[in-house]
Design a protein around this motif. Structure first.
Motif, PDB file in Angstrom:
ATOM      1  N   ARG A   1       0.840  -1.188   0.119  1.00  0.00           N
ATOM      2  CA  ARG A   1      -0.100  -0.015   0.080  1.00  0.00           C
ATOM      3  C   ARG A   1       0.847   1.204   0.079  1.00  0.00           C
ATOM      4  NH1 ARG A   1      -5.459  -1.324   0.454  1.00  0.00           N
ATOM      5  NH2 ARG A   1      -5.647   0.970   0.809  1.00  0.00           N
ATOM      6  N   ILE A   2       0.482   2.330  -0.895  1.00  0.00           N
ATOM      7  CA  ILE A   2       1.314   3.455  -1.006  1.00  0.00           C
ATOM      8  C   ILE A   2       0.678   4.680  -0.336  1.00  0.00           C
ATOM      9  CG2 ILE A   2       2.099   4.937  -2.678  1.00  0.00           C
ATOM     10  CD1 ILE A   2       3.571   2.245  -2.606  1.00  0.00           C
ATOM     11  N   ALA A   3       1.408   5.249   0.523  1.00  0.00           N
ATOM     12  CA  ALA A   3       0.979   6.780   1.086  1.00  0.00           C
ATOM     13  C   ALA A   3       0.706   7.600  -0.009  1.00  0.00           C
ATOM     14  CB  ALA A   3       1.879   7.042   2.340  1.00  0.00           C
TER      15      ALA A   3
ATOM     16  N   TRP B   1      10.754  11.247  -4.500  1.00  0.00           N
ATOM     17  CA  TRP B   1       9.258  11.048  -4.214  1.00  0.00           C
ATOM     18  C   TRP B   1       8.822  11.074  -5.584  1.00  0.00           C
ATOM     19  CZ3 TRP B   1       5.276  14.797  -4.778  1.00  0.00           C
ATOM     20  CH2 TRP B   1       5.860  15.991  -5.049  1.00  0.00           C
ATOM     21  N   ILE B   2       7.446  10.414  -5.702  1.00  0.00           N
ATOM     22  CA  ILE B   2       6.595  10.545  -6.973  1.00  0.00           C
ATOM     23  C   ILE B   2       5.586  11.690  -7.115  1.00  0.00           C
ATOM     24  CG2 ILE B   2       5.264   8.764  -8.546  1.00  0.00           C
ATOM     25  CD1 ILE B   2       8.296   7.827  -7.856  1.00  0.00           C
TER      26      ILE B   2
ATOM     27  N   ASN C   1       8.635   6.617  -1.026  1.00  0.00           N
ATOM     28  CA  ASN C   1       7.486   6.910  -0.441  1.00  0.00           C
ATOM     29  C   ASN C   1       7.597   7.404   0.931  1.00  0.00           C
ATOM     30  OD1 ASN C   1       4.387   5.374   0.531  1.00  0.00           O
ATOM     31  ND2 ASN C   1       4.584   7.069  -1.047  1.00  0.00           N
ATOM     32  N   GLN C   2       8.823   8.245   1.016  1.00  0.00           N
ATOM     33  CA  GLN C   2       8.969   9.076   2.270  1.00  0.00           C
ATOM     34  C   GLN C   2       8.114  10.300   2.423  1.00  0.00           C
ATOM     35  OE1 GLN C   2      13.250   9.327   3.566  1.00  0.00           O
ATOM     36  NE2 GLN C   2      13.802   8.330   1.630  1.00  0.00           N
ATOM     37  N   VAL C   3       7.911  10.832   1.314  1.00  0.00           N
ATOM     38  CA  VAL C   3       6.929  11.774   0.967  1.00  0.00           C
ATOM     39  C   VAL C   3       5.778  11.270   0.053  1.00  0.00           C
ATOM     40  CG1 VAL C   3       6.241  13.975  -0.261  1.00  0.00           C
ATOM     41  CG2 VAL C   3       8.652  13.730   0.725  1.00  0.00           C
ATOM     42  N   PRO C   4       4.486  11.018   0.714  1.00  0.00           N
ATOM     43  CA  PRO C   4       3.581  10.513  -0.134  1.00  0.00           C
ATOM     44  C   PRO C   4       3.205  10.992  -1.603  1.00  0.00           C
ATOM     45  CG  PRO C   4       2.613  11.216   2.194  1.00  0.00           C
ATOM     46  CD  PRO C   4       4.100  11.614   1.997  1.00  0.00           C
TER      47      PRO C   4
ATOM     48  N   GLY D   1      -5.643   7.005   3.871  1.00  0.00           N
ATOM     49  CA  GLY D   1      -4.718   7.837   3.097  1.00  0.00           C
ATOM     50  C   GLY D   1      -3.685   6.947   2.257  1.00  0.00           C
ATOM     51  N   THR D   2      -4.187   5.790   2.033  1.00  0.00           N
ATOM     52  CA  THR D   2      -3.345   5.021   1.137  1.00  0.00           C
ATOM     53  C   THR D   2      -3.986   4.373  -0.096  1.00  0.00           C
ATOM     54  OG1 THR D   2      -3.661   2.980   2.222  1.00  0.00           O
ATOM     55  CG2 THR D   2      -1.894   4.229   2.961  1.00  0.00           C
ATOM     56  N   LEU D   3      -3.237   3.940  -1.053  1.00  0.00           N
ATOM     57  CA  LEU D   3      -3.804   3.307  -2.072  1.00  0.00           C
ATOM     58  C   LEU D   3      -3.209   2.058  -2.477  1.00  0.00           C
ATOM     59  CD1 LEU D   3      -4.267   6.159  -5.038  1.00  0.00           C
ATOM     60  CD2 LEU D   3      -6.192   4.626  -3.862  1.00  0.00           C
TER      61      LEU D   3
END
Length: 368
Positions: free
Chosen positions: A127-129, A286-287, A310-313, A337-339
């Motif tokens: 899961r990604i923040a 970050w993305i 992913n340290q920065v969502p 807050g995640t996908l």
């Protein structure tokens, strides 16, 4: 290669999306479908914008290059998407065009070897923040209202678009009102070195970072400004229009953070390399988002699953946040807050063909 199909689209925004570069009402997004000789089809998208206010490459330029390369692809065979990336690097300079083709190959290849994109890339999270973006509003009360809504929805970061007229004390006050919420700002290259004191005023405001305060070519200015800040990270975006740009930023430690967008860097392989190199250099990759469809955002999630990314969502809000309709089917909702990363092979997004048909701006272009 058996066939390449190109679907020029213009997706409708739910509401005007305003940044320092201008206002977006319709989003050009061309879908690219590549069918292998075994009949497997993969999908990518051209993510460049209508004009060159944000990036040097316009959508029409990208489309022209994709058409030219599509004819060449029909006579070629590739073992892996990395081989595709190497070939594309020698065929064109236009990053968005190369990224669209490479994305489709990653999708087809994953379906062929029966692996999701994130596992092929070496991702390590399920899961990604994620975060959401507040465009520039007509008044600060509207901004505050939208921030409150996003906070209640649980987004793990909220990004606010700003320009030179933005009220700095109001930003500090807003951040203070939500002490447990991560915030970032995006100046979209609208500031200059005369604003260095404004940056210093934000240094201890509790912000995670500020993207691209200065112009794309202001490498020295960004580095100098970053050195003046004790807490606030600067992150390059408009400055990064190729893998070579990312390598330069990393080698020179221009800023503490880098906004990684695979479309701007020339594809998934280039973005992966930039993330790994930045992490090794102890920088913060970050993305970032590109107002992409569910297809493009699934790619962003896969890249965000890489160690250190992913340290920065990630800039990947819920699929129905921006567009009246999306070209992806059965896209997930944000939870806490995640996908989730798609479990299906390849990119993991099925195409909603009625929506594609509805938003076509030109008859599909087919090479076979």
């Amino acid at each position: 290669m058996k066939k390449v199909e190109i679907y020029p689209l213009a997706l409708m925004m739910k509401s005007p999306f305003k940044t320092a570069h201008g206002t977006t009402l319709k989003r050009p997004l061309t879908l690219v479908a590549i069918t292998l000789m075994n009949g497997i089809t993969g999908y990518g998208e051209i993510q460049s914008f209508a004009d060159n206010q944000y990036a040097p490459e316009t959508h029409l330029q990208s489309l022209s290059v994709v058409k030219r390369l599509s004819e060449k692809l029909l006579s070629r065979y590739f073992d892996t998407p990395f081989a595709v990336a190497t070939w594309l690097a020698n065929q064109a300079d236009q990053s968005f065009a190369k990224a669209a083709i490479e994305m489709a190959f990653w999708d087809a290849y994953g379906k062929q070897i029966q692996q999701p994109l994130w596992t092929m890339l070496g991702g390590q999270q399920h899961r990604i923040a994620v975060s959401s973006v507040v465009g520039m509003q007509t008044n600060w009360q509207q901004t505050s209202h939208l921030v409150s809504n996003m906070n209640q929805q649980g987004y793990q970061r909220i990004k606010i678009k700003i320009d030179q007229q933005t009220d700095i004390p109001a930003i500090r006050q807003l951040v203070a009102e939500f002490p447990d919420q991560m915030f970032s700002l995006d100046a979209n290259a609208s500031w200059s070195m005369t604003d260095i004191e404004r940056l210093k005023a934000l240094d201890r405001a509790g912000l995670a970072l500020i993207e691209q305060p200065f112009q794309a070519n202001d490498w020295t200015e960004h580095k100098f400004a970053q050195q003046q800040l004790t807490q606030l990270q600067l992150s390059l975006d408009e400055s990064l229009n190729s893998l070579a740009d990312a390598k330069y930023a990393i080698a020179n430690q221009t800023t503490r953070a880098l906004t990684i967008k695979q479309g701007k860097l020339g594809g998934i392989a280039s973005a992966r390399q930039a993330i790994m190199s930045a992490t090794q250099a102890q920088l913060n990759p970050w993305i970032g988002g590109m107002l992409g469809s569910g297809l493009g955002r699934a790619v962003d999630l896969a890249l965000a699953s890489l160690p250190g990314a992913n340290q920065v969502p990630a800039d990947s809000a819920q699929f129905d946040h921006y567009f009246a309709a999306d070209i992806g089917k059965n896209l997930p909702y944000v939870q806490q807050g995640t996908l989730p990363l798609p479990a299906e092979n390849g990119i993991g997004v099925s195409i909603d063909w009625p929506t594609v048909t509805k938003y076509l701006v030109h008859e599909p272009i087919v090479y076979q």
